[in-house]
Design an enzyme around this catalytic site. Sequence first.
Site, PDB file in Angstrom:
ATOM      1  N   THR A 144       0.837  -1.193   0.000  1.00  0.00           N
ATOM      2  CA  THR A 144       0.000   0.000   0.000  1.00  0.00           C
ATOM      3  C   THR A 144       0.870   1.240   0.000  1.00  0.00           C
ATOM      4  O   THR A 144       1.933   1.283   0.646  1.00  0.00           O
ATOM      5  CB  THR A 144      -0.939   0.029   1.224  1.00  0.00           C
ATOM      6  OG1 THR A 144      -1.532   1.320   1.333  1.00  0.00           O
ATOM      7  CG2 THR A 144      -0.192  -0.281   2.508  1.00  0.00           C
ATOM      8  N   SER A 179      -1.594   3.890  10.315  1.00  0.00           N
ATOM      9  CA  SER A 179      -2.546   3.085  11.082  1.00  0.00           C
ATOM     10  C   SER A 179      -1.885   1.760  11.427  1.00  0.00           C
ATOM     11  O   SER A 179      -0.830   1.412  10.884  1.00  0.00           O
ATOM     12  CB  SER A 179      -3.828   2.827  10.277  1.00  0.00           C
ATOM     13  OG  SER A 179      -3.576   1.884   9.238  1.00  0.00           O
ATOM     14  N   TYR A 181      -3.032  -1.055  10.567  1.00  0.00           N
ATOM     15  CA  TYR A 181      -3.083  -1.808   9.308  1.00  0.00           C
ATOM     16  C   TYR A 181      -1.867  -1.489   8.449  1.00  0.00           C
ATOM     17  O   TYR A 181      -1.170  -2.389   7.964  1.00  0.00           O
ATOM     18  CB  TYR A 181      -4.360  -1.487   8.538  1.00  0.00           C
ATOM     19  CG  TYR A 181      -4.225  -1.716   7.056  1.00  0.00           C
ATOM     20  CD1 TYR A 181      -4.132  -3.004   6.534  1.00  0.00           C
ATOM     21  CD2 TYR A 181      -4.151  -0.635   6.170  1.00  0.00           C
ATOM     22  CE1 TYR A 181      -3.976  -3.215   5.168  1.00  0.00           C
ATOM     23  CE2 TYR A 181      -4.000  -0.844   4.816  1.00  0.00           C
ATOM     24  CZ  TYR A 181      -3.905  -2.130   4.315  1.00  0.00           C
ATOM     25  OH  TYR A 181      -3.739  -2.331   2.964  1.00  0.00           O
ATOM     26  N   HIS A 182      -1.592  -0.203   8.223  1.00  0.00           N
ATOM     27  CA  HIS A 182      -0.453   0.176   7.387  1.00  0.00           C
ATOM     28  C   HIS A 182       0.861  -0.297   8.009  1.00  0.00           C
ATOM     29  O   HIS A 182       1.798  -0.679   7.284  1.00  0.00           O
ATOM     30  CB  HIS A 182      -0.440   1.682   7.170  1.00  0.00           C
ATOM     31  CG  HIS A 182      -1.564   2.179   6.310  1.00  0.00           C
ATOM     32  ND1 HIS A 182      -2.640   2.870   6.827  1.00  0.00           N
ATOM     33  CD2 HIS A 182      -1.797   2.068   4.979  1.00  0.00           C
ATOM     34  CE1 HIS A 182      -3.476   3.173   5.838  1.00  0.00           C
ATOM     35  NE2 HIS A 182      -2.995   2.688   4.718  1.00  0.00           N
ATOM     36  N   LYS A 185       1.556  -3.783   6.986  1.00  0.00           N
ATOM     37  CA  LYS A 185       2.102  -3.862   5.627  1.00  0.00           C
ATOM     38  C   LYS A 185       3.598  -3.533   5.606  1.00  0.00           C
ATOM     39  O   LYS A 185       4.360  -4.104   4.826  1.00  0.00           O
ATOM     40  CB  LYS A 185       1.341  -2.902   4.715  1.00  0.00           C
ATOM     41  CG  LYS A 185      -0.101  -3.306   4.448  1.00  0.00           C
ATOM     42  CD  LYS A 185      -0.173  -4.542   3.565  1.00  0.00           C
ATOM     43  CE  LYS A 185      -1.561  -4.712   2.965  1.00  0.00           C
ATOM     44  NZ  LYS A 185      -1.658  -5.835   2.044  1.00  0.00           N
TER      45      LYS A 185
END
Length: 388
Positions: A144, A179, A181-182, A185
Amino acid sequence: MRVLILGGDGYLGWPTALHFSQAGHEVAVLDNLARRGYDEELGVQSLVPIEDLETRVKAWQEVSGKTITSYAGDLLDADFVYETLRDFAPDAVIHHAEQRAAPYSMIDREHAVYTQHNNVIGNLNLLFAIAELNPEIHLVKLGTMGEYGTPNIDIEEGWLEVEHNGRKDRMLYPKKPGSFYHLSKVHDSHNIEFACRIWGLRATDLNQGVVYGLETEATKLDPRLSTRYDYDSVFGTVLNRFIIQAVLGEPLTVYGDGTQTRGFLDIRDTMECLRLAVENPADRGEFRVFNQMTESFSVGQLADLVAEAFPGPVQIEKLENPRVEQSEHYYNVKHTGLVELGLKPHLLSDTLIESLFDIVSSHKDRVNTEALTPTVTWKRPAKEAVTA
């Protein structure tokens, strides 16, 4: 080529499977159906109805005459991962199988832990399986653009040439994720680079921008082949939300001052980026990074584009931003690698806003308007100390 698509029931995973099958590759999909479970948890649904995976696979065979193999299971089950790779023996693995929503990861501690455990451990299981069973497999991992954040320098494609105290080196571009989530990644990218450097694996990390659009050449062949349209404040994208709000006659809700800028691309370009990456694999030992985007827009610019395109009155309303993110920031992203491989981008100004109005209008009875309102905040409230 034999291509295994992890997360093959998802918004991008399913049309990716069709795209590769249509291009003549032998395709298999793997999914644990967790994404459908998130809908049940949050009390939302895809705006466009989607069939179950078994029906989708059968419909594709009826429409195209081509077969897609399906595996049901979880990347957290290492034995299952190994068994699937042995059984299908892929040349390439496309990894879409992760919890993909920043707001979901920021709901609370449990969701943050779940996101990082699910994403990081599943990816590690996959890396070990590839290394032990067939290091020639090319891993194409969906990353991402959010890994980079919004630094005050140009964003390079994954790597940065650095000179410090008279010495030079090439290192991974510094990450500033926004975040949990990031962050997951970022951990994935570091783990994959390590596996390439130490074990000699081959991998392409696709740092993807925000994807818009619903239809591809393949999904348009039959309604049973449709992919998801997420619009809620947790999994929906900002453009999807604006389209629905315009159709319903509600104000377009812009978070903050609307100057936050991100990279975007058409779903059809996502399919082509993946095909180009798979058909032009990284070398053994190479951790290759492509920034997968075609244009950048601020949130305010997107709202203006939707308002201009909609054939009726549209109001724009600014809300307090539930996220902690920079506004009025520098944003210049290098994204030449995929163009050099042959990508011919679709631009937002040339395509699909008008067609999305029609799609939303035909399914507007399925909209849960309460789901459009942001309910997740990045700002954690202070709690009183607990005393014995």
